[in-house]
Enzyme design. Structure first.
Site, mmCIF file in Angstrom:
data_model
loop_
_atom_site.group_PDB
_atom_site.id
_atom_site.type_symbol
_atom_site.label_atom_id
_atom_site.label_comp_id
_atom_site.label_asym_id
_atom_site.label_seq_id
_atom_site.Cartn_x
_atom_site.Cartn_y
_atom_site.Cartn_z
ATOM 1 N N GLU A 1 0.826 -1.210 0.000
ATOM 2 C CA GLU A 1 0.000 0.000 0.000
ATOM 3 C C GLU A 1 0.856 1.255 0.000
ATOM 4 O O GLU A 1 1.760 1.409 0.831
ATOM 5 C CB GLU A 1 -0.895 -0.015 1.252
ATOM 6 C CG GLU A 1 -1.977 1.029 1.253
ATOM 7 C CD GLU A 1 -3.105 0.728 0.281
ATOM 8 O OE1 GLU A 1 -3.600 -0.402 0.254
ATOM 9 O OE2 GLU A 1 -3.494 1.649 -0.468
ATOM 10 N N ASP A 2 0.547 2.147 -0.913
ATOM 11 C CA ASP A 2 1.139 3.489 -0.937
ATOM 12 C C ASP A 2 2.670 3.504 -0.957
ATOM 13 O O ASP A 2 3.321 4.314 -0.277
ATOM 14 C CB ASP A 2 0.571 4.346 0.214
ATOM 15 C CG ASP A 2 -0.905 4.701 -0.034
ATOM 16 O OD1 ASP A 2 -1.508 4.123 -0.973
ATOM 17 O OD2 ASP A 2 -1.457 5.535 0.684
ATOM 18 N N ASP B 1 -3.058 -0.253 -4.693
ATOM 19 C CA ASP B 1 -3.137 0.962 -5.509
ATOM 20 C C ASP B 1 -3.177 0.641 -7.001
ATOM 21 O O ASP B 1 -3.773 1.377 -7.781
ATOM 22 C CB ASP B 1 -1.952 1.884 -5.186
ATOM 23 C CG ASP B 1 -1.958 2.250 -3.724
ATOM 24 O OD1 ASP B 1 -2.917 2.900 -3.296
ATOM 25 O OD2 ASP B 1 -1.037 1.823 -3.004
ATOM 26 N N ASN C 1 -6.927 11.174 -3.788
ATOM 27 C CA ASN C 1 -7.179 11.358 -2.354
ATOM 28 C C ASN C 1 -6.055 12.164 -1.712
ATOM 29 O O ASN C 1 -4.949 12.169 -2.240
ATOM 30 C CB ASN C 1 -7.250 9.980 -1.665
ATOM 31 C CG ASN C 1 -8.402 9.159 -2.171
ATOM 32 O OD1 ASN C 1 -9.511 9.640 -2.278
ATOM 33 N ND2 ASN C 1 -8.121 7.907 -2.504
ATOM 34 N N ASN D 1 -13.419 4.043 -4.630
ATOM 35 C CA ASN D 1 -12.254 3.851 -3.750
ATOM 36 C C ASN D 1 -12.042 2.356 -3.554
ATOM 37 O O ASN D 1 -13.012 1.610 -3.345
ATOM 38 C CB ASN D 1 -12.510 4.542 -2.398
ATOM 39 C CG ASN D 1 -11.252 4.619 -1.575
ATOM 40 O OD1 ASN D 1 -10.663 3.603 -1.224
ATOM 41 N ND2 ASN D 1 -10.813 5.821 -1.273
HETATM 42 N N1 LIG Z 1 -9.592 6.165 -5.296
HETATM 43 C C1 LIG Z 1 -8.733 5.195 -5.053
HETATM 44 O O1 LIG Z 1 -9.103 4.085 -4.675
HETATM 45 C C2 LIG Z 1 -7.279 5.447 -5.246
HETATM 46 C C3 LIG Z 1 -6.797 6.703 -5.461
HETATM 47 N N2 LIG Z 1 -5.462 6.899 -5.654
HETATM 48 C C4 LIG Z 1 -5.008 8.279 -5.780
HETATM 49 O O2 LIG Z 1 -4.443 8.503 -7.045
HETATM 50 C C5 LIG Z 1 -3.397 9.439 -6.930
HETATM 51 C C6 LIG Z 1 -2.170 8.888 -7.641
HETATM 52 O O3 LIG Z 1 -1.769 7.674 -7.069
HETATM 53 P P1 LIG Z 1 -0.732 6.722 -7.840
HETATM 54 O O4 LIG Z 1 -1.197 6.435 -9.200
HETATM 55 O O5 LIG Z 1 -0.473 5.580 -6.955
HETATM 56 O O6 LIG Z 1 0.549 7.655 -7.866
HETATM 57 P P2 LIG Z 1 1.762 7.615 -8.877
HETATM 58 O O7 LIG Z 1 2.832 8.421 -8.271
HETATM 59 O O8 LIG Z 1 2.052 6.220 -9.283
HETATM 60 O O9 LIG Z 1 1.197 8.372 -10.178
HETATM 61 C C7 LIG Z 1 0.975 9.746 -10.234
HETATM 62 C C8 LIG Z 1 0.948 10.127 -11.690
HETATM 63 O O10 LIG Z 1 0.531 11.476 -11.783
HETATM 64 C C9 LIG Z 1 1.306 12.096 -12.815
HETATM 65 N N3 LIG Z 1 1.333 13.539 -12.622
HETATM 66 C C10 LIG Z 1 1.998 14.259 -11.698
HETATM 67 N N4 LIG Z 1 1.784 15.569 -11.907
HETATM 68 C C11 LIG Z 1 0.975 15.682 -12.966
HETATM 69 C C12 LIG Z 1 0.417 16.759 -13.668
HETATM 70 N N5 LIG Z 1 0.635 18.011 -13.286
HETATM 71 N N6 LIG Z 1 -0.374 16.493 -14.719
HETATM 72 C C13 LIG Z 1 -0.611 15.238 -15.109
HETATM 73 N N7 LIG Z 1 -0.110 14.161 -14.480
HETATM 74 C C14 LIG Z 1 0.695 14.394 -13.438
HETATM 75 C C15 LIG Z 1 2.673 11.473 -12.692
HETATM 76 O O11 LIG Z 1 3.378 11.619 -13.908
HETATM 77 C C16 LIG Z 1 2.287 10.024 -12.400
HETATM 78 O O12 LIG Z 1 2.113 9.327 -13.602
HETATM 79 C C17 LIG Z 1 -3.216 9.710 -5.427
HETATM 80 O O13 LIG Z 1 -3.857 10.911 -5.108
HETATM 81 C C18 LIG Z 1 -3.940 8.584 -4.770
HETATM 82 O O14 LIG Z 1 -4.530 8.970 -3.542
HETATM 83 C C19 LIG Z 1 -4.569 5.877 -5.693
HETATM 84 C C20 LIG Z 1 -4.994 4.606 -5.486
HETATM 85 C C21 LIG Z 1 -6.377 4.304 -5.190
HETATM 86 C C1 LIG Z 2 -7.358 4.838 -1.688
HETATM 87 C C2 LIG Z 2 -5.939 4.619 -1.800
HETATM 88 O O1 LIG Z 2 -5.461 3.502 -1.671
HETATM 89 C C3 LIG Z 2 -5.077 5.734 -2.100
HETATM 90 O O2 LIG Z 2 -5.557 6.842 -2.312
HETATM 91 O O3 LIG Z 2 -3.868 5.502 -2.120
HETATM 92 MG MG LIG Z 3 -3.389 3.493 -1.388
#
Ligand SMILES: NC(=O)C1=CN([C@@H]2O[C@H](COP(=O)(O)OP(=O)(O)OC[C@H]3O[C@@H](n4cnc5c(N)ncnc54)[C@H](O)[C@@H]3O)[C@@H](O)[C@H]2O)C=CC1
Ligand SMILES: CC(=O)C(=O)O
Ligand SMILES: [Mg+2]
Length: 540
Positions: A239-240, A263, A402, A446
């Site tokens: 996670e994370d 994730d 989030n 989520n």
């Molecule tokens: N709703 C849910 O269940 C989940 C939500 N998330 C959320 O998604 C977000 C990203 O998580 P991950 O994908 O794990 O992170 P990650 O670090 O793997 O990916 C982030 C991506 O955003 C891109 N990025 C950064 N700045 C940007 C910009 N200005 N414009 C366009 N793209 C940009 C990066 O290039 C990267 O590809 C977090 O806020 C996390 O909380 C993640 C997992 C589950």
């Molecule tokens: C929901 C979740 O796993 C995240 O935002 O990273």
């Molecule tokens: Mg997470």
């Protein structure tokens, strides 16, 4: 209660959160356990205990204060904590989980009070087995482990990220009935690159920049091996983690041990469910949908890959299916002309024009849905939303980042800028929205809708490992729980009040998958559903 627990008596019972029932202990239990005189004389009914706890929690106006009250209740009486969480999931999920858990993590070192879980520090390399042996749990079914590098959309929080495994495991118990005594939150502390923490005198983590490369993977592996030696059937949920390590760890362990990355894979399943719900409304099949992702990391490519798998499963050619997902990252639209692309992005680098802004990309791709997973607040602005509404009768708008402060748009903006036509889901909760005489009830896209059930099924069947088919099965099972009434209200997911039943159904589907595919390490019970239900922990 284990034999060991049956021997615990007197004041030791009252300081053991698993055993303590506080003023709820009956007169008979007080005599049996040697507690007479150690508690106020009146015996509280369960309702009475809940009412007292709710009043205490309500006396705190702010979400962090409510978290602290709940946390104190948990440290004293776990049974009461889970009773509260199960009976009031809608109310307390935003406290123990997103968005409040984000603030909890940011302040973790300042609000730390009660020991819980396992901290594996880089300084302990070479002796992690000893740390694992120190854990009081005789049996562990589920471990949620982080290294704190990408906590929600808040970045590198170092050891402070521990709030996330703790929160996720609370949901494992509340939503899917995993026995809390058999859960273990873990933080692997290899340092942090967040200057503010390194300079904070109260910071409780390792004060050094992050360990990387071989030494990093060796420490994670030392932990995984030690945990599996002590608890051979344990499920490990990653996670994370930061992006590069997350993909690499999944590559190393995915088909070798019982594990998954929430994730990447859990998020994929929940997002696909949202898509399945949306296509029921648009009446346009998945094969006619195109998605543009804001973000190209764990969540984005996890979701995109599962959509592709779902399309292939429907009979589409993989090369064709890949074209249904496009990525936009920090450098712009991901196209075939881009060089040096990370491996996870390469399959989605299509022949497309160069676009520097997301709005340009929307105009170029003309997607049926946009999925925000880049932690870029308000990136789905009025111009983007109006463009989506101009291209589509019912645009799919998923603002999944989030916590709430990182959401690509809020629910009200999504509905308002699309004249109420958006099919909306968000990572963190939003209140219902009134617009033009209608009430929209947005729900959370989520991974919390799926990881508890995924884990329940995998643990129940003692699965060897978790193939992609399980995540597709979870998405489809969850989609079946979405009613026509939900869709009419704009809800792409079921109500949280049903989450235990939903998790049970996902658990059954995952266990069934394990039995059918020869992945289970035990015999299938004749009545699987009844057996899974009986397996689920319920507070007294
Ligand atoms: N709703 C849910 O269940 C989940 C939500 N998330 C959320 O998604 C977000 C990203 O998580 P991950 O994908 O794990 O992170 P990650 O670090 O793997 O990916 C982030 C991506 O955003 C891109 N990025 C950064 N700045 C940007 C910009 N200005 N414009 C366009 N793209 C940009 C990066 O290039 C990267 O590809 C977090 O806020 C996390 O909380 C993640 C997992 C589950
Ligand atoms: C929901 C979740 O796993 C995240 O935002 O990273
Ligand atoms: Mg997470």
């Amino acid at each position: 209660m284990s034999n060991q627990n049956q021997c615990v008596r007197g004041a030791d019972v009252l300081v053991n959160a698993h055993l303590n029932r506080g003023v709820g202990f009956s007169a008979e239990a007080r005599d049996r356990l040697g507690l007479r005189g150690l508690l106020p004389p009146a015996v509280s009914s369960a309702e009475n205990q809940v009412a007292r706890a709710l009043a205490l929690i309500d006396s705190r106006p702010d979400p962090l204060g409510k978290y602290l009250e709940l946390d104190a209740i948990r440290a004293a009486d776990e049974n009461l904590f889970f009773k509260l969480l199960i009976e009031h999931t809608d109310r307390f999920m935003p406290i123990v989980y997103t968005p409040t858990v984000g603030e909890v993590c940011q302040k973790f070192s300042h609000i730390y009070r009660f020991p819980r879980g396992l901290f594996v520090s880089y300084e302990d390399r070479g002796r992690v087995e000893e740390l694992v042996a120190n854990c009081p749990q005789e049996e562990v079914d589920v471990i949620v482990v982080t290294d704190g590098q990408r906590i929600l959309g808040l970045g590198d929080l170092g050891m402070n990220g521990m709030g996330i495994p703790m929160g996720k495991l609370s949901l494992y118990t509340a939503c899917a009935g995993i026995d809390p005594a058999r859960t273990l939150p873990v933080t692997i502390d290899v340092g942090t690159n967040t200057e503010a923490y390194l300079n904070d005198p109260l910071y409780l983590g390792l004060r050094r920049e992050r360990v990387t490369g071989d030494e990093y993977f060796a420490l994670v592996d030392e932990f995984i091996q030690a945990a599996r030696r002590r608890w051979p059937k344990v499920l490990i949920q990653f996670e994370d983690f930061g992006n590069h390590n997350a993909f690499e760890l999944l590559r190393r362990y995915q088909d070798k041990i019982l594990c998954f990355n929430d994730d990447i894979q859990g998020t994929a399943a929940v997002a696909l469910t949202g898509v399945y719900s949306a296509v029921r409304v648009t009446k346009k099949p998945l094969a006619e949908q195109t998605f543009l992702f804001l973000g190209a990391g764990e969540a984005a490519t996890g979701i995109a890959n599962l959509i592709v798998d779902a399309l292939v499963d429907e009979g589409m050619d993989r090369a064709e299916a890949l074209k249904h997902c496009c990525l936009f990252d920090s450098k712009g639209l991901v196209t075939a002309a881009r060089t040096g692309l990370a491996e996870n992005k390469q399959p989605f680098a299509h022949e497309l024009p160069e676009c520097r802004t997301f709005l340009e990309a929307v105009r170029a791709v003309r997607p049926t849905g946009i999925v925000g997973v880049a932690a870029q607040p308000k990136a789905f602005d009025a111009a983007v939303l109006r463009e989506m509404a101009a291209i589509n009768e019912r645009p799919i708008i998923f603002a999944l980042s989030n916590p709430t402060s990182r959401a690509e748009c809020d629910a009200e903006t999504a509905y308002r800028e699309t004249d109420g036509r958006a099919l909306f889901a968000s990572g963190s909760p939003f209140a219902p929205v009134e617009l033009n005489g209608r009430t929209f009830v947005p729900r959370q896209g989520n991974n919390s809708y799926v990881f508890p059930g995924l884990g329940l099924g995998a643990v129940f069947a003692q699965a060897e490992w978790m193939p992609t088919g399980m995540f597709l099965a979870a998405a489809r099972t969850l989609a079946e729980t979405v009613s026509e009434e939900d869709l009419e209200r704009g809800s792409l997911y079921p109500s949280l009040s049903e989450v235990r039943d939903v998790s049970m159904k996902i658990g059954v589907a995952i266990a069934e998958y394990a039995y059918e595919h020869g992945l289970a390490r035990n015999e299938r019970p004749a009545d699987l559903e009844a057996a899974v239900k009986a397996f689920m922990y319920m507070p007294e």
